[in-house]
Design an enzyme around this catalytic site. Structure first.
Site, PDB file in Angstrom:
ATOM      1  N   TYR A  52      11.913  62.447 -36.055  1.00  0.00           N
ATOM      2  CA  TYR A  52      11.094  61.852 -37.129  1.00  0.00           C
ATOM      3  C   TYR A  52      11.051  60.337 -36.976  1.00  0.00           C
ATOM      4  O   TYR A  52       9.985  59.719 -36.986  1.00  0.00           O
ATOM      5  CB  TYR A  52      11.698  62.222 -38.495  1.00  0.00           C
ATOM      6  N   SER A  96       9.132  53.561 -41.923  1.00  0.00           N
ATOM      7  CA  SER A  96      10.301  54.048 -42.655  1.00  0.00           C
ATOM      8  C   SER A  96      11.585  53.324 -42.264  1.00  0.00           C
ATOM      9  O   SER A  96      11.783  52.951 -41.090  1.00  0.00           O
ATOM     10  CB  SER A  96      10.471  55.535 -42.340  1.00  0.00           C
ATOM     11  N   GLU A 136      14.214  54.761 -41.779  1.00  0.00           N
ATOM     12  CA  GLU A 136      14.879  55.623 -40.788  1.00  0.00           C
ATOM     13  C   GLU A 136      14.783  55.026 -39.391  1.00  0.00           C
ATOM     14  O   GLU A 136      15.613  55.312 -38.530  1.00  0.00           O
ATOM     15  CB  GLU A 136      14.229  57.015 -40.767  1.00  0.00           C
TER      16      GLU A 136
HETATM   17  P1  NAP Z   1       6.009  64.193 -48.634  1.00  0.00           P
HETATM   18  O1  NAP Z   1       6.191  64.383 -50.108  1.00  0.00           O
HETATM   19  O2  NAP Z   1       6.752  65.050 -47.686  1.00  0.00           O
HETATM   20  O3  NAP Z   1       4.440  64.330 -48.334  1.00  0.00           O
HETATM   21  C1  NAP Z   1       3.956  64.401 -47.023  1.00  0.00           C
HETATM   22  C2  NAP Z   1       2.462  64.668 -47.063  1.00  0.00           C
HETATM   23  O4  NAP Z   1       1.996  64.796 -45.706  1.00  0.00           O
HETATM   24  C3  NAP Z   1       2.070  65.976 -47.773  1.00  0.00           C
HETATM   25  O5  NAP Z   1       0.843  65.745 -48.442  1.00  0.00           O
HETATM   26  C4  NAP Z   1       1.854  66.934 -46.606  1.00  0.00           C
HETATM   27  O6  NAP Z   1       0.968  67.999 -46.885  1.00  0.00           O
HETATM   28  C5  NAP Z   1       1.218  65.989 -45.592  1.00  0.00           C
HETATM   29  N1  NAP Z   1       1.263  66.470 -44.206  1.00  0.00           N
HETATM   30  C6  NAP Z   1       2.330  66.909 -43.505  1.00  0.00           C
HETATM   31  N2  NAP Z   1       1.960  67.225 -42.237  1.00  0.00           N
HETATM   32  C7  NAP Z   1       0.638  66.987 -42.164  1.00  0.00           C
HETATM   33  C8  NAP Z   1      -0.341  67.121 -41.126  1.00  0.00           C
HETATM   34  N3  NAP Z   1      -0.019  67.570 -39.903  1.00  0.00           N
HETATM   35  N4  NAP Z   1      -1.608  66.806 -41.412  1.00  0.00           N
HETATM   36  C9  NAP Z   1      -1.960  66.339 -42.627  1.00  0.00           C
HETATM   37  N5  NAP Z   1      -1.104  66.203 -43.648  1.00  0.00           N
HETATM   38  C10 NAP Z   1       0.182  66.510 -43.408  1.00  0.00           C
HETATM   39  O7  NAP Z   1       6.331  62.669 -48.232  1.00  0.00           O
HETATM   40  P2  NAP Z   1       6.390  61.372 -49.164  1.00  0.00           P
HETATM   41  O8  NAP Z   1       7.772  61.214 -49.672  1.00  0.00           O
HETATM   42  O9  NAP Z   1       5.234  61.371 -50.083  1.00  0.00           O
HETATM   43  O10 NAP Z   1       6.203  60.224 -48.061  1.00  0.00           O
HETATM   44  C11 NAP Z   1       4.922  59.722 -47.722  1.00  0.00           C
HETATM   45  C12 NAP Z   1       4.986  59.049 -46.357  1.00  0.00           C
HETATM   46  O11 NAP Z   1       5.912  57.971 -46.396  1.00  0.00           O
HETATM   47  C13 NAP Z   1       5.444  59.944 -45.218  1.00  0.00           C
HETATM   48  O12 NAP Z   1       4.752  59.548 -44.052  1.00  0.00           O
HETATM   49  C14 NAP Z   1       6.928  59.622 -45.075  1.00  0.00           C
HETATM   50  O13 NAP Z   1       7.350  59.893 -43.764  1.00  0.00           O
HETATM   51  C15 NAP Z   1       6.922  58.147 -45.396  1.00  0.00           C
HETATM   52  N6  NAP Z   1       8.146  57.610 -45.981  1.00  0.00           N
HETATM   53  C16 NAP Z   1       8.703  58.206 -47.068  1.00  0.00           C
HETATM   54  C17 NAP Z   1       9.820  57.658 -47.657  1.00  0.00           C
HETATM   55  C18 NAP Z   1      10.466  58.288 -48.874  1.00  0.00           C
HETATM   56  O14 NAP Z   1      11.634  57.960 -49.144  1.00  0.00           O
HETATM   57  N7  NAP Z   1       9.756  59.125 -49.628  1.00  0.00           N
HETATM   58  C19 NAP Z   1      10.383  56.478 -47.111  1.00  0.00           C
HETATM   59  C20 NAP Z   1       9.775  55.893 -46.004  1.00  0.00           C
HETATM   60  C21 NAP Z   1       8.652  56.462 -45.453  1.00  0.00           C
HETATM   61  P3  NAP Z   1       1.484  69.377 -47.602  1.00  0.00           P
HETATM   62  O15 NAP Z   1       1.603  69.035 -49.071  1.00  0.00           O
HETATM   63  O16 NAP Z   1       0.410  70.325 -47.283  1.00  0.00           O
HETATM   64  O17 NAP Z   1       2.815  69.684 -46.987  1.00  0.00           O
HETATM   65  N1  GDD Z   2      18.128  66.713 -47.496  1.00  0.00           N
HETATM   66  C1  GDD Z   2      19.465  66.791 -47.640  1.00  0.00           C
HETATM   67  N2  GDD Z   2      20.024  67.958 -48.077  1.00  0.00           N
HETATM   68  N3  GDD Z   2      20.211  65.706 -47.336  1.00  0.00           N
HETATM   69  C2  GDD Z   2      21.547  65.791 -47.520  1.00  0.00           C
HETATM   70  C3  GDD Z   2      22.162  66.947 -47.992  1.00  0.00           C
HETATM   71  C4  GDD Z   2      21.361  68.092 -48.275  1.00  0.00           C
HETATM   72  O1  GDD Z   2      21.831  69.152 -48.673  1.00  0.00           O
HETATM   73  N4  GDD Z   2      23.514  66.712 -48.084  1.00  0.00           N
HETATM   74  C5  GDD Z   2      23.706  65.457 -47.697  1.00  0.00           C
HETATM   75  N5  GDD Z   2      22.531  64.882 -47.331  1.00  0.00           N
HETATM   76  C6  GDD Z   2      22.369  63.516 -46.798  1.00  0.00           C
HETATM   77  C7  GDD Z   2      21.574  63.464 -45.497  1.00  0.00           C
HETATM   78  O2  GDD Z   2      22.404  63.819 -44.386  1.00  0.00           O
HETATM   79  C8  GDD Z   2      21.156  62.003 -45.504  1.00  0.00           C
HETATM   80  O3  GDD Z   2      22.180  61.202 -44.993  1.00  0.00           O
HETATM   81  C9  GDD Z   2      20.987  61.675 -46.992  1.00  0.00           C
HETATM   82  O4  GDD Z   2      21.623  62.751 -47.704  1.00  0.00           O
HETATM   83  C10 GDD Z   2      19.544  61.562 -47.449  1.00  0.00           C
HETATM   84  O5  GDD Z   2      18.841  62.695 -46.990  1.00  0.00           O
HETATM   85  P1  GDD Z   2      17.335  63.000 -47.475  1.00  0.00           P
HETATM   86  O6  GDD Z   2      17.252  62.989 -48.948  1.00  0.00           O
HETATM   87  O7  GDD Z   2      16.880  64.219 -46.759  1.00  0.00           O
HETATM   88  O8  GDD Z   2      16.526  61.698 -47.005  1.00  0.00           O
HETATM   89  P2  GDD Z   2      16.532  60.912 -45.621  1.00  0.00           P
HETATM   90  O9  GDD Z   2      17.224  59.594 -45.866  1.00  0.00           O
HETATM   91  O10 GDD Z   2      17.013  61.726 -44.501  1.00  0.00           O
HETATM   92  O11 GDD Z   2      14.975  60.672 -45.372  1.00  0.00           O
HETATM   93  C11 GDD Z   2      14.116  60.237 -46.435  1.00  0.00           C
HETATM   94  O12 GDD Z   2      14.065  58.830 -46.461  1.00  0.00           O
HETATM   95  C12 GDD Z   2      13.483  58.217 -45.298  1.00  0.00           C
HETATM   96  C13 GDD Z   2      13.538  56.699 -45.513  1.00  0.00           C
HETATM   97  O13 GDD Z   2      14.785  56.211 -45.136  1.00  0.00           O
HETATM   98  C14 GDD Z   2      12.758  60.865 -46.180  1.00  0.00           C
HETATM   99  O14 GDD Z   2      11.936  60.649 -47.303  1.00  0.00           O
HETATM  100  C15 GDD Z   2      12.075  60.251 -44.976  1.00  0.00           C
HETATM  101  O15 GDD Z   2      10.729  60.732 -44.894  1.00  0.00           O
HETATM  102  C16 GDD Z   2      12.072  58.726 -45.147  1.00  0.00           C
HETATM  103  O16 GDD Z   2      11.443  58.100 -44.049  1.00  0.00           O
END
Ligand code: NAP
Ligand code: GDD
Length: 344
Positions: free
Chosen positions: A153, A129, A131
């Site tokens: 995380y 990620s 992050e």
């Molecule tokens: P998400 O919608 O939160 O999905 C996470 C998945 O992981 C869900 O299927 C959840 O199951 C499962 N899970 C959570 N804890 C688990 C455990 N202990 N054992 C088995 N399964 C578990 O996340 P996403 O946005 O699809 O992201 C997919 C992956 O990419 C994650 O690893 C995330 O950290 C990473 N990532 C995401 C982003 C982004 O912007 N979306 C960016 C960079 C990296 P439930 O449905 O049962 O909760």
């Molecule tokens: N969730 C959330 N809720 N975020 C908020 C809010 C709120 O009410 N208000 C402001 N934010 C700001 C957060 O502080 C952060 O700076 C930004 O919005 C994005 O927050 P999220 O959408 O929660 O995403 P993230 O950037 O923290 O994390 C996501 O992206 C990562 C990749 O950079 C997640 O999908 C992570 O799993 C992923 O790795």
């Protein structure tokens, strides 16, 4: 027919990746967690279409249950493993640091060990990620940029990222890290900021919601479309050699800019509805993320296809439709009004 094993298949990316692989005629094996209410909503249409023929198979497992992961890898002998499962909410990782860290570190390690002992030809994708960078400086980040995690995380993701590299170098396993920047969609979880905004805007437009409470509006993110990003995951595992790959759009916008864009599309002024609260501020914030996907573009031939504006349109259209369905249920007295959503 290739066999793919996906952890986290019930999540946003699990939905898009399994659709992509099923369209490519893969047999898909996914793990789901037992929960007290059914958690397969995102993939229910895929289950209806592909489960009976055996092209989609689901198994109860958990990243913390190494024994089930081990057994499944041995039994299925997949060609490709995509480790998408994680407690993926950064703010929640400060509240549940132990669970987030265990899942993010022991999970990938258990999978890598299972692959090592089963068959070293299995290809592995680790969901790394942006992050991990920490976002302290307003500069473009690539595969060589410094990792400086700011949350439990992100620290867990750094561990898994390094372990993936260690297994690649030590055992000649095909293990790739996809360093994905934020990617969103109509299937994004409703507590992530983009979806929280489009969901609230749709409800506000239809008179179902009165206000939206957010945290830091100044944070900047490189936001892409999840459908484009899962294609990059697949491309990484089709490449000749394993590697680390940054996947991003190369553009960054603040939360405030996302708000402005969304509300403007509905002829609304966001200032009339949005409040900020300490509740949504984080103990440590990642201020600025901007990715440089040059390597993936040049070598994999991957490019993002969806612009920032199209992404907002797509999410807004879906959330307006959702709000319309809610309006019908409300008018029939089948649900109670909720003037703010979500409240967590
Ligand atoms: P998400 O919608 O939160 O999905 C996470 C998945 O992981 C869900 O299927 C959840 O199951 C499962 N899970 C959570 N804890 C688990 C455990 N202990 N054992 C088995 N399964 C578990 O996340 P996403 O946005 O699809 O992201 C997919 C992956 O990419 C994650 O690893 C995330 O950290 C990473 N990532 C995401 C982003 C982004 O912007 N979306 C960016 C960079 C990296 P439930 O449905 O049962 O909760
Ligand atoms: N969730 C959330 N809720 N975020 C908020 C809010 C709120 O009410 N208000 C402001 N934010 C700001 C957060 O502080 C952060 O700076 C930004 O919005 C994005 O927050 P999220 O959408 O929660 O995403 P993230 O950037 O923290 O994390 C996501 O992206 C990562 C990749 O950079 C997640 O999908 C992570 O799993 C992923 O790795």
């Amino acid at each position: 027919m290739k066999q793919a094993f996906i952890t986290g298949i019930t999540g946003q990316d699990g939905h898009y990746l399994s659709q992509l692989l099923l369209d490519k005629d893969y047999t898909v094996h996914g793990t789901i967690r037992r929960s007290s209410s059914i958690n397969t909503e995102r993939i229910d249409p895929l289950i209806s279409k592909y489960q009976d023929s055996g092209q989609l198979n689901l198994y109860y497992s958990d990243l913390l249950d190494s024994s089930s992961l081990n057994l499944l890898i041995k039994k299925i002998q997949p060609d490709e493993v995509y480790n998408l499962a994680a407690q993926s909410h950064v703010a929640v990782s400060f509240k549940n640091p132990v669970f987030t860290t265990q899942t993010g570190t022991l999970g990938p390690l258990s999978l890598l060990e299972a692959i090592r002992s089963a068959d070293n030809k299995i290809k592995y994708y680790q969901a790394s990620s942006s992050e991990m960078y920490g976002g302290g400086k307003p500069s473009k980040l690539n595969e060589n940029s410094l990792l400086d995690p700011k949350s439990p995380y992100a620290a867990a993701k750094v561990f898994a990222h390094h372990m993936t590299n260690i297994y690649r170098d030590s055992y000649s396993l095909f293990c790739s890290n996809g360093i994905l920047f934020n990617h969103e969609s109509p299937h994004r979880g409703e507590t992530f900021v983009t979806r929280k905004i489009t969901r609230a805007a749709g409800r506000i437009k239809l008179g179902l919601q009165k206000k939206l409470t957010l945290g830091n509006l100044e944070a900047s993110r490189d936001w892409g479309f999840a459908g484009d990003y899962v294609e990059a995951m697949w491309m990484m595992l089709q490449h000749d050699t394993p590697d680390d790959w940054v996947i991003a759009t190369g553009e960054t916008y603040t939360v405030k800019e996302f708000l402005e864009k969304t509300f403007k599309k509905l002829d609304l002024s966001w200032e009339d509805y949005v409040e900020t609260s300490h509740k949504y501020m984080r103990p440590n914030e990642v201020d600025y993320l901007l990715g440089d996907p040059t390597k993936a573009k040049k070598i994999l031939g991957w490019e993002p296809k969806t612009s920032f504006s199209s992404l907002v349109d797509m999410m807004l259209e879906s959330d307006l439709n959702l709000a319309k369905r809610e309006q019908v249920l409300l008018s029939e007295g089948l649900i109670e009004p909720t003037w703010e959503h979500p409240k967590i």
